[in-house]
Design an enzyme around this catalytic site. Structure first.
Site, PDB file in Angstrom:
ATOM      1  N   ASP A  46      34.799 -21.742  -1.388  1.00 48.04           N
ATOM      2  CA  ASP A  46      34.361 -20.821  -0.346  1.00 48.04           C
ATOM      3  C   ASP A  46      35.516 -19.859  -0.038  1.00 48.04           C
ATOM      4  O   ASP A  46      36.578 -20.280   0.424  1.00 48.04           O
ATOM      5  CB  ASP A  46      34.002 -21.665   0.889  1.00 48.04           C
ATOM      6  CG  ASP A  46      33.570 -20.827   2.074  1.00 48.04           C
ATOM      7  OD1 ASP A  46      33.659 -19.584   2.024  1.00 48.04           O
ATOM      8  OD2 ASP A  46      33.137 -21.444   3.072  1.00 48.04           O
ATOM      9  N   ILE A  47      35.305 -18.588  -0.278  1.00 49.75           N
ATOM     10  CA  ILE A  47      36.382 -17.593  -0.142  1.00 49.75           C
ATOM     11  C   ILE A  47      36.880 -17.485   1.310  1.00 49.75           C
ATOM     12  O   ILE A  47      38.023 -17.087   1.545  1.00 49.75           O
ATOM     13  CB  ILE A  47      35.919 -16.225  -0.692  1.00 49.75           C
ATOM     14  CG1 ILE A  47      37.124 -15.354  -1.065  1.00 49.75           C
ATOM     15  CG2 ILE A  47      34.982 -15.507   0.277  1.00 49.75           C
ATOM     16  CD1 ILE A  47      36.778 -14.141  -1.904  1.00 49.75           C
ATOM     17  N   ASN A  85      27.670  -4.351   1.957  1.00 53.97           N
ATOM     18  CA  ASN A  85      26.697  -3.291   1.646  1.00 53.97           C
ATOM     19  C   ASN A  85      27.184  -2.012   2.314  1.00 53.97           C
ATOM     20  O   ASN A  85      28.128  -2.028   3.103  1.00 53.97           O
ATOM     21  CB  ASN A  85      25.278  -3.679   2.094  1.00 53.97           C
ATOM     22  CG  ASN A  85      25.196  -3.911   3.580  1.00 53.97           C
ATOM     23  OD1 ASN A  85      25.452  -3.004   4.373  1.00 53.97           O
ATOM     24  ND2 ASN A  85      24.858  -5.128   3.986  1.00 53.97           N
ATOM     25  N   ASP A 128      29.044 -11.899   2.397  1.00 55.55           N
ATOM     26  CA  ASP A 128      29.242 -10.972   3.520  1.00 55.55           C
ATOM     27  C   ASP A 128      28.960 -11.689   4.849  1.00 55.55           C
ATOM     28  O   ASP A 128      29.779 -11.664   5.790  1.00 55.55           O
ATOM     29  CB  ASP A 128      28.282  -9.781   3.315  1.00 55.55           C
ATOM     30  CG  ASP A 128      28.580  -8.593   4.213  1.00 55.55           C
ATOM     31  OD1 ASP A 128      29.623  -8.587   4.884  1.00 55.55           O
ATOM     32  OD2 ASP A 128      27.749  -7.656   4.226  1.00 55.55           O
ATOM     33  N   TYR A 132      22.419  -8.783  -5.204  1.00 51.24           N
ATOM     34  CA  TYR A 132      22.312  -7.521  -5.951  1.00 51.24           C
ATOM     35  C   TYR A 132      21.942  -7.705  -7.427  1.00 51.24           C
ATOM     36  O   TYR A 132      21.730  -6.720  -8.142  1.00 51.24           O
ATOM     37  CB  TYR A 132      23.605  -6.699  -5.811  1.00 51.24           C
ATOM     38  CG  TYR A 132      23.699  -5.944  -4.483  1.00 51.24           C
ATOM     39  CD1 TYR A 132      22.676  -5.993  -3.538  1.00 51.24           C
ATOM     40  CD2 TYR A 132      24.817  -5.160  -4.184  1.00 51.24           C
ATOM     41  CE1 TYR A 132      22.763  -5.299  -2.332  1.00 51.24           C
ATOM     42  CE2 TYR A 132      24.906  -4.455  -2.978  1.00 51.24           C
ATOM     43  CZ  TYR A 132      23.877  -4.535  -2.057  1.00 51.24           C
ATOM     44  OH  TYR A 132      23.967  -3.838  -0.876  1.00 51.24           O
TER      45      TYR A 132
HETATM   46  N1  AR6 Z   1      32.559 -17.677  -0.955  1.00 49.54           N
HETATM   47  C1  AR6 Z   1      32.621 -17.148  -2.198  1.00 49.54           C
HETATM   48  N2  AR6 Z   1      31.554 -16.653  -2.854  1.00 49.54           N
HETATM   49  C2  AR6 Z   1      30.368 -16.702  -2.209  1.00 49.54           C
HETATM   50  C3  AR6 Z   1      30.201 -17.228  -0.913  1.00 49.54           C
HETATM   51  C4  AR6 Z   1      31.370 -17.738  -0.278  1.00 49.54           C
HETATM   52  N3  AR6 Z   1      31.337 -18.248   0.946  1.00 49.54           N
HETATM   53  N4  AR6 Z   1      28.889 -17.132  -0.570  1.00 49.54           N
HETATM   54  C5  AR6 Z   1      28.244 -16.573  -1.625  1.00 49.54           C
HETATM   55  N5  AR6 Z   1      29.123 -16.326  -2.623  1.00 49.54           N
HETATM   56  P1  AR6 Z   1      26.216 -11.948  -2.604  1.00 49.54           P
HETATM   57  P2  AR6 Z   1      26.040  -9.255  -3.776  1.00 49.54           P
HETATM   58  C6  AR6 Z   1      28.923 -15.727  -3.947  1.00 49.54           C
HETATM   59  O1  AR6 Z   1      24.742 -12.102  -2.603  1.00 49.54           O
HETATM   60  O2  AR6 Z   1      25.261  -9.781  -4.922  1.00 49.54           O
HETATM   61  C7  AR6 Z   1      24.811  -9.197   1.249  1.00 49.54           C
HETATM   62  O3  AR6 Z   1      23.673  -9.304   2.058  1.00 49.54           O
HETATM   63  C8  AR6 Z   1      27.556 -15.805  -4.581  1.00 49.54           C
HETATM   64  O4  AR6 Z   1      27.364 -17.074  -5.222  1.00 49.54           O
HETATM   65  O5  AR6 Z   1      26.976 -12.434  -1.444  1.00 49.54           O
HETATM   66  O6  AR6 Z   1      27.194  -8.335  -4.050  1.00 49.54           O
HETATM   67  C9  AR6 Z   1      25.536  -7.883   1.458  1.00 49.54           C
HETATM   68  O7  AR6 Z   1      25.477  -7.453   2.801  1.00 49.54           O
HETATM   69  C10 AR6 Z   1      27.629 -14.686  -5.603  1.00 49.54           C
HETATM   70  O8  AR6 Z   1      28.190 -15.146  -6.817  1.00 49.54           O
HETATM   71  O9  AR6 Z   1      26.648 -10.403  -2.826  1.00 49.54           O
HETATM   72  C11 AR6 Z   1      24.791  -6.969   0.542  1.00 49.54           C
HETATM   73  O10 AR6 Z   1      23.611  -6.486   1.159  1.00 49.54           O
HETATM   74  C12 AR6 Z   1      28.609 -13.686  -4.981  1.00 49.54           C
HETATM   75  O11 AR6 Z   1      29.172 -14.347  -3.835  1.00 49.54           O
HETATM   76  C13 AR6 Z   1      24.415  -7.862  -0.627  1.00 49.54           C
HETATM   77  O12 AR6 Z   1      24.397  -9.188  -0.102  1.00 49.54           O
HETATM   78  C14 AR6 Z   1      27.980 -12.393  -4.538  1.00 49.54           C
HETATM   79  O13 AR6 Z   1      26.724 -12.674  -3.936  1.00 49.54           O
HETATM   80  C15 AR6 Z   1      25.461  -7.816  -1.699  1.00 49.54           C
HETATM   81  O14 AR6 Z   1      24.998  -8.531  -2.822  1.00 49.54           O
END
Ligand code: AR6
Length: 170
Positions: A9-10, A23, A33, A124
């Site tokens: 978890d980042i 976003n 996010d 995304y």
């Molecule tokens: N720590 C690290 N990585 C994570 C965590 C965490 N706590 N939670 C999820 N991931 P996403 P996107 C990973 O959907 O595709 C948001 O609503 C997850 O497994 O978070 O760039 C924004 O506001 C995946 O591999 O981001 C935008 O509207 C990665 O983070 C939209 O989502 C990215 O998944 C952005 O979509």
């Protein structure tokens, strides 16, 4: 620059800066996010709002920096990844820009350790292996006298397995 891959978890990392897959509104959302805003608290949103008021929305591929509130990291860089549209909408270049603009911003703020999530590979919909290749290649092609360490933080098993494959690091 040293490169490390971890699963986790980042929001928990003690690094100089973590990157958020935001976003263009900069006002929060789901996925990583949502997790960053929840863990960091209102200071992050306050700074995002101030940036919005000053310069408007954040364009895809660009990056902005805020304080980190309650997080262990010192700062948060918010970058907006491309929505996957089949690959014909300049997605690869825009994703590359997310990584390179985040690194440039980290350098500008003298931040030495930076952690990235797998930008665009969740909500995304960017194909994970293609996104990993771009992420790794962009980091490897970036030479910095300031940044010492880059951590790829994989949250889901699929991304972690992709980043474990040594063939993806050339
Ligand atoms: N720590 C690290 N990585 C994570 C965590 C965490 N706590 N939670 C999820 N991931 P996403 P996107 C990973 O959907 O595709 C948001 O609503 C997850 O497994 O978070 O760039 C924004 O506001 C995946 O591999 O981001 C935008 O509207 C990665 O983070 C939209 O989502 C990215 O998944 C952005 O979509």
């Amino acid at each position: 620059m040293e490169i490390e891959v971890i699963k986790g978890d980042i929001t928990k990392l003690e690094v100089d800066v973590i990157v958020n897959a935001a976003n263009s509104s900069l006002l929060g959302g789901g996925g990583v996010d949502g997790a960053i805003h929840r863990a960091g608290g209102s200071q992050i949103l306050d700074d995002c709002r101030a940036i919005r008021n000053k310069q408007g929305k954040c364009k895809t591929g660009e990056a902005v920096i805020t304080r980190a509130g309650n997080l262990a990291a010192k700062k948060v860089i918010h970058t907006v990844g491309p929505v996957w549209n089949g690959g014909h909408k300049n997605e690869a270049k825009l994703l590359e820009n997310c990584y390179s603009n985040s690194l440039l911003l980290a350098e500008k703020h003298q931040l030495k350790t930076i952690a990235f999530p797998n930008i665009s590979t969740g909500i995304y919909g960017y194909p994970k292996k293609e996104a990993a290749k771009i992420a790794i290649e962009t980091i490897q092609n970036f030479s910095s006298s300031i940044i010492e360490k880059v951590i790829f933080v994989c949250f889901d098993e699929e991304n972690f397995n992709i980043y474990q494959d040594k063939d993806i690091f050339c």
